[in-house]
Design an enzyme around this catalytic site. Sequence first.
Site, PDB file in Angstrom:
ATOM      1  N   LYS A  22       0.841  -1.206   0.000  1.00  0.00           N
ATOM      2  CA  LYS A  22       0.000   0.000   0.000  1.00  0.00           C
ATOM      3  C   LYS A  22       0.874   1.253   0.000  1.00  0.00           C
ATOM      4  CE  LYS A  22      -1.786   1.581   4.025  1.00  0.00           C
ATOM      5  NZ  LYS A  22      -1.502   2.984   4.361  1.00  0.00           N
ATOM      6  N   ASN A  23       1.910   1.259   0.860  1.00  0.00           N
ATOM      7  CA  ASN A  23       2.695   2.493   1.046  1.00  0.00           C
ATOM      8  C   ASN A  23       3.732   2.727  -0.030  1.00  0.00           C
ATOM      9  OD1 ASN A  23       1.096   3.000   3.186  1.00  0.00           O
ATOM     10  ND2 ASN A  23       2.602   2.476   4.753  1.00  0.00           N
ATOM     11  N   ARG A  92      -4.797  10.673   4.140  1.00  0.00           N
ATOM     12  CA  ARG A  92      -3.739  11.675   4.286  1.00  0.00           C
ATOM     13  C   ARG A  92      -2.718  11.572   3.162  1.00  0.00           C
ATOM     14  NH1 ARG A  92      -2.775  13.692   8.451  1.00  0.00           N
ATOM     15  NH2 ARG A  92      -0.554  13.778   7.980  1.00  0.00           N
ATOM     16  N   CYS A 116      -5.531  13.045  12.691  1.00  0.00           N
ATOM     17  CA  CYS A 116      -5.601  11.602  12.422  1.00  0.00           C
ATOM     18  C   CYS A 116      -5.622  10.932  13.791  1.00  0.00           C
ATOM     19  CB  CYS A 116      -4.366  11.208  11.618  1.00  0.00           C
ATOM     20  SG  CYS A 116      -4.070   9.446  11.605  1.00  0.00           S
ATOM     21  N   ARG A 121       0.241  14.600  13.001  1.00  0.00           N
ATOM     22  CA  ARG A 121       0.792  14.315  11.661  1.00  0.00           C
ATOM     23  C   ARG A 121       0.782  15.557  10.755  1.00  0.00           C
ATOM     24  NH1 ARG A 121      -1.498   8.664   9.612  1.00  0.00           N
ATOM     25  NH2 ARG A 121       0.324   8.767   8.255  1.00  0.00           N
ATOM     26  N   PRO A 122       1.487  16.603  11.151  1.00  0.00           N
ATOM     27  CA  PRO A 122       1.558  17.802  10.299  1.00  0.00           C
ATOM     28  C   PRO A 122       2.280  17.522   8.987  1.00  0.00           C
ATOM     29  CG  PRO A 122       3.134  17.936  12.095  1.00  0.00           C
ATOM     30  CD  PRO A 122       2.328  16.702  12.341  1.00  0.00           C
ATOM     31  N   VAL A 123       2.221  18.470   8.076  1.00  0.00           N
ATOM     32  CA  VAL A 123       2.928  18.328   6.789  1.00  0.00           C
ATOM     33  C   VAL A 123       3.881  19.503   6.584  1.00  0.00           C
ATOM     34  CG1 VAL A 123       1.244  16.873   5.615  1.00  0.00           C
ATOM     35  CG2 VAL A 123       0.925  19.366   5.620  1.00  0.00           C
ATOM     36  N   ASP A 124       4.350  20.075   7.703  1.00  0.00           N
ATOM     37  CA  ASP A 124       5.219  21.257   7.616  1.00  0.00           C
ATOM     38  C   ASP A 124       6.518  20.970   6.862  1.00  0.00           C
ATOM     39  OD1 ASP A 124       5.523  19.624   9.999  1.00  0.00           O
ATOM     40  OD2 ASP A 124       7.180  20.934  10.517  1.00  0.00           O
ATOM     41  N   ASP A 304       4.554   0.581  12.094  1.00  0.00           N
ATOM     42  CA  ASP A 304       3.338  -0.070  11.567  1.00  0.00           C
ATOM     43  C   ASP A 304       3.219  -1.521  12.022  1.00  0.00           C
ATOM     44  OD1 ASP A 304       3.326   1.658   8.344  1.00  0.00           O
ATOM     45  OD2 ASP A 304       2.802   2.284  10.370  1.00  0.00           O
ATOM     46  N   ILE A 326       7.451   7.175  17.107  1.00  0.00           N
ATOM     47  CA  ILE A 326       7.122   7.920  15.879  1.00  0.00           C
ATOM     48  C   ILE A 326       5.857   8.753  16.037  1.00  0.00           C
ATOM     49  CG2 ILE A 326       6.607   7.729  13.403  1.00  0.00           C
ATOM     50  CD1 ILE A 326       9.400   6.771  13.929  1.00  0.00           C
ATOM     51  N   ARG A 396      -8.679  -0.567   4.463  1.00  0.00           N
ATOM     52  CA  ARG A 396      -7.826   0.443   3.824  1.00  0.00           C
ATOM     53  C   ARG A 396      -6.480  -0.150   3.469  1.00  0.00           C
ATOM     54  NH1 ARG A 396      -7.577   6.079   6.777  1.00  0.00           N
ATOM     55  NH2 ARG A 396      -6.228   6.272   4.965  1.00  0.00           N
TER      56      ARG A 396
END
Length: 416
Positions: A22-23, A92, A116, A121-124, A304, A326, A396
Amino acid sequence: MQKLAIIGGTPLRGTVRISGAKNAALPILCAGLLTADDLHLTNLPDLHDVATMRRLLEQMGIKATPGAGEITLNGAAVDKLEAPYDMVKTMRAAILVLGPLVARFGEARVSLPGGCAIGSRPVDLHIKGLQAMGAEIHIEHGYIHATAKKLKGARIFFDIVSVTGTENLMMAAALADGVTVLENAAREPEVIDLADCLRAMGAKITGDGSDTITITGVASLHGASHRILPDRIESGTFLVAAAATGGDVTLCDTRADLLETVLEKLSEAGAQIDVGTDTIRLRMTARPKAVNVRTAPHPAFPTDMQAQFMALNCIAEGSAMVVETIFENRFMHVQELRRLGARIDVEGNTAVVHGVTRLEGADVMATDLRASASLVIAALLAQGETVIDRIYHLDRGYEHIEAKLSQLGANIRRLK
Ligand code: EPZ
């Protein structure tokens, strides 16, 4: 809301085929935005998130021709440079269209991902990296609006290792002017798989798999064919289920080199593991021994797989420490495991699991993708029936999970 009903106590036995990762599939689908030619992907997993990503790309104008376990994308007619909130909020990974859109079209409007369950889980770091490459970024009304006449190569240091951050900027840099160096980059196998796909499309990338990745921009990328690598987390999940139920399971179409730390931990727990070219066999004949795990970026123990090992430790001999470094809130499976009789103490990002001899089936609720996997494992080893609610989380990331588990002898059925 769909549920899974599982009657535990049966050791899993037999062979199961591992699907594409998936990833890796999610960023590689976004690479379709980088070219006007055909990108042909095989070993594509049939997952809810993959379907969502495909819909997102199609609403941008990508032409998608799906096949069985494969898809052909064509980005010649992309005309909508936007990822709307209603699609980003459910997945996301939609943030991964940002880099490719700015790189190829000079503009993107991508909704900020909402919060989430497992963390803020920012995207900075994604945004900072694009700004370093010359993108102008405004955040308004919950959207990231990025523009750039032409991205320029830059030296970018990640103060936190970010998998999709590394992937987004690697794709952006592929079409930038000049050389980009990503330092403290993510080393996950899915990053390497994306780099392999981009190289097949004509990108110039070296260092993927190490913490320093160098990308020399090219004027354009052409089409290619790429086979998605096996899913190391699905592999690990089935191996832990085999160990937890005292079974004998062989995975095929997988790669042991993708999950070495997981295999080491399973051996430490007492499992016998035999590795072939694209197979992994696990046998567990005695009660597992408790194993400590501490999550960290690849090649260390993967976050995970944390929830799955917690389920294994619930019935192991002894106590174990599980440390999550994490994400700040990735212990939501603990409450649900306690409902099955687990003895777990949590202090901050550390859980101490005291092994018990048996768990009892109960009604539980899935809260996020890997937490639901841990509840499935616990249900498979518990005495009696467990009903897991909100299993859309599971769909998912795990392709046809009840069919694969039934094939291994599990007593599992989906309740509409
Ligand atoms: C990827 O998420 C995976 N998802 C996750 O898998 C996985 O758990 C995670 O990497 C860690 O391995 C995909 O690849 C689609 P990160 P990602 O950016 O990229 C912080 C699953 O179960 N951070 O590596 O979103 C962040 O908050 C999913 O399949 C920032 O602070 O994770 C986290 O604490 C769950 N700013 C840490 O870095 C940023 O800009 C690692 O996050 C980006 C990240």
